[in-house]
Design a protein around this motif. Structure first.
Motif, mmCIF file in Angstrom:
data_model
loop_
_atom_site.group_PDB
_atom_site.id
_atom_site.type_symbol
_atom_site.label_atom_id
_atom_site.label_comp_id
_atom_site.label_asym_id
_atom_site.label_seq_id
_atom_site.Cartn_x
_atom_site.Cartn_y
_atom_site.Cartn_z
ATOM 1 N N ASN A 87 0.852 -1.189 0.000
ATOM 2 C CA ASN A 87 0.000 0.000 0.000
ATOM 3 C C ASN A 87 0.889 1.240 0.000
ATOM 4 O O ASN A 87 2.095 1.146 0.227
ATOM 5 C CB ASN A 87 -0.998 -0.004 1.177
ATOM 6 C CG ASN A 87 -0.314 0.016 2.511
ATOM 7 O OD1 ASN A 87 0.436 0.942 2.838
ATOM 8 N ND2 ASN A 87 -0.548 -1.011 3.319
ATOM 9 N N ILE A 88 0.296 2.375 -0.223
ATOM 10 C CA ILE A 88 1.050 3.625 -0.320
ATOM 11 C C ILE A 88 1.723 3.982 1.001
ATOM 12 O O ILE A 88 2.771 4.618 1.021
ATOM 13 C CB ILE A 88 0.136 4.780 -0.814
ATOM 14 C CG1 ILE A 88 0.987 6.013 -1.170
ATOM 15 C CG2 ILE A 88 -0.972 5.082 0.180
ATOM 16 C CD1 ILE A 88 0.213 7.118 -1.857
ATOM 17 N N PHE A 89 1.141 3.542 2.102
ATOM 18 C CA PHE A 89 1.669 3.897 3.425
ATOM 19 C C PHE A 89 2.937 3.116 3.785
ATOM 20 O O PHE A 89 3.654 3.510 4.683
ATOM 21 C CB PHE A 89 0.586 3.694 4.485
ATOM 22 C CG PHE A 89 -0.699 4.379 4.124
ATOM 23 C CD1 PHE A 89 -0.797 5.763 4.165
ATOM 24 C CD2 PHE A 89 -1.804 3.650 3.695
ATOM 25 C CE1 PHE A 89 -1.967 6.415 3.787
ATOM 26 C CE2 PHE A 89 -2.979 4.279 3.327
ATOM 27 C CZ PHE A 89 -3.066 5.661 3.366
ATOM 28 N N ASP A 90 3.209 2.034 3.073
ATOM 29 C CA ASP A 90 4.412 1.232 3.304
ATOM 30 C C ASP A 90 5.648 1.783 2.594
ATOM 31 O O ASP A 90 6.760 1.345 2.850
ATOM 32 C CB ASP A 90 4.196 -0.217 2.837
ATOM 33 C CG ASP A 90 3.350 -1.022 3.795
ATOM 34 O OD1 ASP A 90 3.004 -0.519 4.876
ATOM 35 O OD2 ASP A 90 3.029 -2.183 3.460
ATOM 36 N N VAL A 91 5.444 2.695 1.676
ATOM 37 C CA VAL A 91 6.547 3.198 0.852
ATOM 38 C C VAL A 91 7.271 4.337 1.565
ATOM 39 O O VAL A 91 6.650 5.318 1.983
ATOM 40 C CB VAL A 91 6.022 3.676 -0.526
ATOM 41 C CG1 VAL A 91 7.169 4.194 -1.391
ATOM 42 C CG2 VAL A 91 5.279 2.554 -1.236
#
Length: 181
Positions: free
Chosen positions: A15-19
């Motif tokens: 997900n975007i929050f892991d990047v």
């Protein structure tokens, strides 16, 4: 293979929050074009979560502007984006590049400073590839989808399976760290 090429993202993440924001910085991203439904939040969520506010702030602190680009209606996207205090474009017309190209031109944004983030290969990633910009393909955040998205995912499943099987989807960490993390 040619047909698959349309759906190959630049990178993939859970997900975007892991990047890590360093990934965007290392890829010269100054403008992050983010899909809304099932990329930032559930399509049922009216207001951004705390996680989304923190992401926006972290991007901003690294000189990256966030824009929401969605196929959803102006009312839905507007309420969410206004709460987050980010610019947005609704009914953008993904998988076609026309809306994205028009938006980039109107903001005088260089394509090498942009990345599009989305949860659908057949709309988000195809649009990014057609617009010739980098893309980050993320898994959908929640199980439920809007009816049109559920329909799209039926056709997307075999494409996704084939891309992973042929190792055509690269994890963002591999692109940033060369597989050393």
């Amino acid at each position: 293979m040619y047909m698959l090429k349309t759906y190959i993202p630049y990178v993939h993440a859970k997900n975007i929050f892991d990047v890590d924001v360093e990934f965007f910085v290392a890829n010269n991203v100054k403008f992050l074009l983010v899909d809304l439904d099932n990329t930032l939040d559930s399509y049922k969520t009216k207001k951004p979560s705390e996680q989304v506010f923190l992401l926006k702030e972290e991007l901003y602190n690294h000189g990256i502007e966030m824009y929401i680009l969605s196929n959803n209606t102006g009312k839905r996207v507007g309420i969410y984006a206004d709460e987050l205090k980010v610019p947005y474009v609704s009914s953008i017309g993904k998988p076609f590049a026309r809306g994205i190209n028009k938006f980039l031109k109107s903001k005088n944004i260089s394509k090498n400073e942009v990345m599009l983030v989305g949860d659908q290969l057949m709309t988000d990633i195809a649009a990014a590839n057609r617009a010739k910009i980098k893309s980050l393909y993320v898994e959908k955040l929640v199980k439920e989808d809007q009816p049109t998205t559920r329909f799209n995912r039926i056709f997307e499943r075999p494409i996704k399976k084939k891309l992973f099987k042929k190792n055509l989807i690269i994890d963002w960490k591999e692109k940033l760290y060369g597989g050393n993390k």
